[in-house]
Design an enzyme around this catalytic site. Sequence first.
Site, short mmCIF file in Angstrom:
data_model
loop_
_atom_site.label_atom_id
_atom_site.label_comp_id
_atom_site.label_asym_id
_atom_site.label_seq_id
_atom_site.Cartn_x
_atom_site.Cartn_y
_atom_site.Cartn_z
N PRO A 2 40.31 39.46 39.13
CA PRO A 2 39.71 38.26 39.75
C PRO A 2 39.96 37.02 38.89
CG PRO A 2 38.10 40.04 39.60
CD PRO A 2 39.29 40.45 38.78
N PHE A 3 39.91 35.88 39.56
CA PHE A 3 40.00 34.59 38.88
C PHE A 3 38.76 33.79 39.25
CE2 PHE A 3 40.88 30.08 39.06
CZ PHE A 3 41.29 29.85 37.77
#
Lengths: 67, 67, 67, 67, 67, 67
Positions: A2-3
Amino acid sequence: MPFVNIKITKDGVTTAQKAKLIEGVTTLLADLLGKNPQSTVVIIDEVDTDNWGIGGETVTSRRHKGK
Amino acid sequence: MPFVNIKITKDGVTTAQKAKLIEGVTTLLADLLGKNPQSTVVIIDEVDTDNWGIGGETVTSRRHKGK
Amino acid sequence: MPFVNIKITKDGVTTAQKAKLIEGVTTLLADLLGKNPQSTVVIIDEVDTDNWGIGGETVTSRRHKGK
Amino acid sequence: MPFVNIKITKDGVTTAQKAKLIEGVTTLLADLLGKNPQSTVVIIDEVDTDNWGIGGETVTSRRHKGK
Amino acid sequence: MPFVNIKITKDGVTTAQKAKLIEGVTTLLADLLGKNPQSTVVIIDEVDTDNWGIGGETVTSRRHKGK
Amino acid sequence: MPFVNIKITKDGVTTAQKAKLIEGVTTLLADLLGKNPQSTVVIIDEVDTDNWGIGGETVTSRRHKGK
């Protein structure tokens, strides 16, 4: 993988607080979604209160008014 | 007309390197997708290593540990 | 460790073209700035032409006018 | 509840101009889409001209050439 | 007043999981930084694995290879 | 040359409303900051109410409760 991008006002948040925030968000994504913490990226943007608006006025202005 | 945002850690990247990066990404989008280079926008954000987290810790902290 | 976000109009870009774009941008960041390709993240957003404006009008509208 | 991010080059925009921009965008979203101004957030990013590319070159470089 | 954007791959995350993620991030920002949960905004973007690249290739491709 | 990203909930905003929003923001940046409308880019993201959180819960959930 994830970012995460976190935008907060520039208010003297310490390096230790940022480290805890990064750790906390990464753990949350691992616990809730099973995301691999090793590849989770978190970027914190600290924004000047003159550049952050809410309710049609800057945060600087709101604070002057005691909002 | 593409819009590209590149986030990297603030590590003394030079003006010349940024110029080459902008040129390279713009050329890539023209070559691969036929995008008009004249209207391609590229914005580079340089982020403090205290504000960039990966693997649940800041880049600052990782570097201190030799990761 | 760079993070790249590319926004383009939704125009039938193929999976193969996206793969080449991701590969190309990652290689560029390795070649120009010495960034580790293994941790470089690229996200492509494909945006509806009704939702993309330039010159004060939507891309949809510009295309209808032959711009 | 809209969230608006405005990126402009760092060119001496004043606090008063930023305040007007925030007010104007918030009013526009209320007038056109009926969005509640109280929860509309606007964040302005001022970007160094070395970090902003268009047409494959930096804005700094374009200005030197009189573009 | 923080603004958080979380990008994850589109992998069948449920509405309940998203709700927990939003709640968790909001609580974290309140606990660690004293941020008002009422005005904390969290936006989750779910990105197609063809549009997410890491290590120079798409997530789709990496999964086919068992990475 | 400004770049504007507007995020709103996916609520049946029409093509005509989006066109007016793009026109209005572009005009505002020209009037207030003297920005060239021809190179002003506006991108509108419409976000599912399950993916937008405020006050620690999704917009979907808030609407069910009549908030």
